[in-house]
Design an enzyme around this catalytic site. Structure first.
Site, PDB file in Angstrom:
ATOM      1  CD1 TRP A 101      -2.131  -2.271   1.561  1.00  0.00           C
ATOM      2  CD2 TRP A 101      -3.064  -1.057  -0.071  1.00  0.00           C
ATOM      3  NE1 TRP A 101      -3.166  -2.997   1.028  1.00  0.00           N
ATOM      4  CE2 TRP A 101      -3.758  -2.289   0.030  1.00  0.00           C
ATOM      5  CE3 TRP A 101      -3.472  -0.139  -1.042  1.00  0.00           C
ATOM      6  CZ2 TRP A 101      -4.838  -2.618  -0.799  1.00  0.00           C
ATOM      7  CZ3 TRP A 101      -4.546  -0.458  -1.864  1.00  0.00           C
ATOM      8  CH2 TRP A 101      -5.217  -1.682  -1.737  1.00  0.00           C
ATOM      9  CG  ASP A 170      -3.130   4.260   4.185  1.00  0.00           C
ATOM     10  OD1 ASP A 170      -4.183   4.160   4.840  1.00  0.00           O
ATOM     11  OD2 ASP A 170      -2.922   3.623   3.124  1.00  0.00           O
ATOM     12  CE  LYS A 194      -8.384  -2.374   4.806  1.00  0.00           C
ATOM     13  NZ  LYS A 194      -8.613  -3.698   4.208  1.00  0.00           N
TER      14      LYS A 194
END
Lengths: 359, 359
Positions: A101, A170, A194
């Site tokens: 990511w 992030d 999430k």
């Protein structure tokens, strides 16, 4: 048989949240409509929208120096919006690479402005978090980190290690899983699917001095425009924000992020114990000091055994364990809404499986 | 008292859709989870995703020359994505201005590339659609139109008037309200929250030759990237697409877009009749030949009377009629899911109100 789930996201929401949403399905506050059928300019939705913002602030102890935004497009849109809004001319954005990511975030930023990867954990195949030896430079637009790496199962244990005037993080896969010191950040972003709610909404926490107007940035991609309009510049994802608000309410009732951190630690511990006490039957992917309390990654010694593990886990009502293709093996994602009992059941299953197939 | 609603969006969904979603709330296909709790890479969601795409194609008779995408960010993100992806060097995008939304689309495009407004209805305060005398030029990147103007209550009656090799249409407020000839378009886009479902998802229909790879466009803003990944480049807004799919199923069961067109015409007619037969008590904002079958705009002669109208309409269980601030007065939005009975009730209320307060 009752099923339990460990998928990486979108993932399960707290039972209490799903129950309340079901009760309010037909008739939100006596209006005869579901909240998603209401105008985003009406008082019914406005109440939800502002309550979600207030709860975010309260739960993470967000000071008045920072603004909370609810946007669309997931973390992937943030990969573009961050450099579009925050790389000023003559400055360079710095990226710390700790997995797929952060690599993606870096790759997208390269299309937009000057940027550079300054620390990388790639040499260890992202099993270990790299040594944090980066010293900020005056020329930095910002320093970008990924707090938790879902695919490899690593998580920065101490975020205080990052001292940077414009730290950008992030936190898609671990926001609300532990307390944060918001004043240390320029910008935090997190796709909701999430720890915050269903997919379709992204939370952004941004320090107000970074809300610079830039007329060359399209309005919909401008943090400044969204902040000026209290995240109502365009029609928000009403239902996703409604559910996010219920999830935040559930975290508050449960004892806040301090309690979440304790629960997540205990949940992770029973599964890591099953790995560590298996005498090498289960192999943890991440090195112990870099382990995540959100995503637990491990492998077995052969493909045949891994196939058997998936087969028997599903026969025992345990779903969502297949690891990401770049790591293989298994990944147990144990976000806030996953209860201790699910983790206990998984650990127990792992022990039984080892008794059956271990040497 | 049973309430009826006419808000401009997000708006009411078909009762049958809300009922099915409620029934599947706790246990989608025997999994013990809501569909929003499933991974977007799992077979449960995949079935929904692909069914929604197939239904879009079937309902609008979309040929294989065109691709269907489900994105986030609403029409406002399309205002940026369209010029980013479709204005090639040396070309100019042309915009037809018929209201606030086409003005916004044009304004955003100006930040990104060469563009020009070629026809405008502004002289008439957007009461009438302009004369369609634009002839395409070789130099055009595309021609942008807005098929229905929610704020002013105008709608192009015959979309065949637009002959352009790359016709781009914002159909956020009238997609699925009537049949379309898809081959006439380069790109069609529509935020879902009026005729397709809840907010949080945007449908895009794009001719495949326009899916050009452009490495300078961020991946999340590239039609090409989304098309290559079947709209699963990043986590989609799972629940919004689930509901969109149910709405499309409802349109199919109801008789498709031909039946929708008939119903919408009949629904609009009773309200326009109440205006036209009022001897000037009610004043339609749009000129008769430009009238929309989706948003019906009208005013009363004084502010005091307008306030009384809103007050008494709500006392009669009729909500969502307040007009947009730039037009004032009233707006009855009668998208696909609004039943004939609601329009009949409104027309009847309008007549009673006139009997009470008319001279």
């Amino acid at each position: 048989m009752k099923r339990i789930y460990f998928q990486a996201g979108p993932t399960t929401l707290p039972k209490e949240v799903m129950q309340q949403a079901k009760e309010e399905w037909d008739d939100f506050l006596g209006t005869g409509l579901n909240i998603m059928e209401h105008s985003h300019r009406g008082s019914e939705y406005e109440g939800i929208h502002n309550q979600a913002k207030t709860r975010m602030k309260r739960l993470l102890d967000i000071p008045d120096t920072h603004e909370v935004l609810f946007l669309q497009g997931g973390a992937s849109l943030q990969f573009a919006m961050i450099p579009m809004n925050l790389i000023q001319s003559g400055k360079t954005a710095k990226y710390i690479l700790t997995g797929s990511w952060s690599e993606k975030a870096y790759k997208e930023a390269q299309k937009i402005g000057s940027c550079e990867a300054v620390v990388t954990g790639k040499d260890s195949e992202y099993r270990a978090l790299p040594e944090m030896n980066y010293v900020s430079s005056e020329n930095d637009a910002y320093l970008h980190i990924t707090s938790n790496n879902t695919i490899y199962g690593t998580q920065w244990p101490d975020l205080h290690a990052f001292k940077h005037p414009n730290l950008v993080a992030d936190m898609s896969s671990d926001i609300m899983s532990r307390p944060l010191s918001i004043k240390d950040y320029g910008l935090i972003y997190a796709g909701a699917q999430k720890n915050l709610g269903p997919s379709g909404v992204t939370a952004v926490i941004i320090r107000k001095d970074l809300l610079q107007e830039n007329k060359s940035v399209p309005s919909i991609l401008s943090y400044c425009v969204h902040a000026k309009n209290n995240s109502l510049y365009n029609t928000p994802p009403v239902y996703s924000i409604y559910l996010l608000n219920l999830v935040l309410g559930w975290i508050e009732k449960s004892g806040g992020v301090v309690e979440m951190e304790k629960r997540n630690h205990n949940k992770a511990q029973v599964i890591y114990d099953a790995i560590d006490q298996s005498n090498g039957f289960y192999n943890g992917y991440a090195t112990p000091e870099s382990r995540s309390n959100m995503n637990i990654t491990f492998t077995l010694e052969s493909d045949a055994l891994e196939k058997q593990f998936i087969k028997e886990s599903e026969e025992n009502g345990i779903y969502g364990l297949k690891g990401h293709r770049s790591v293989g093996g298994f990944r147990a994602s144990i976000y806030n809404a996953v209860p201790q009992e699910s983790c206990d059941s998984l650990a127990q299953f792992m022990k039984h499986f080892q008794e059956k197939y271990g040497k």
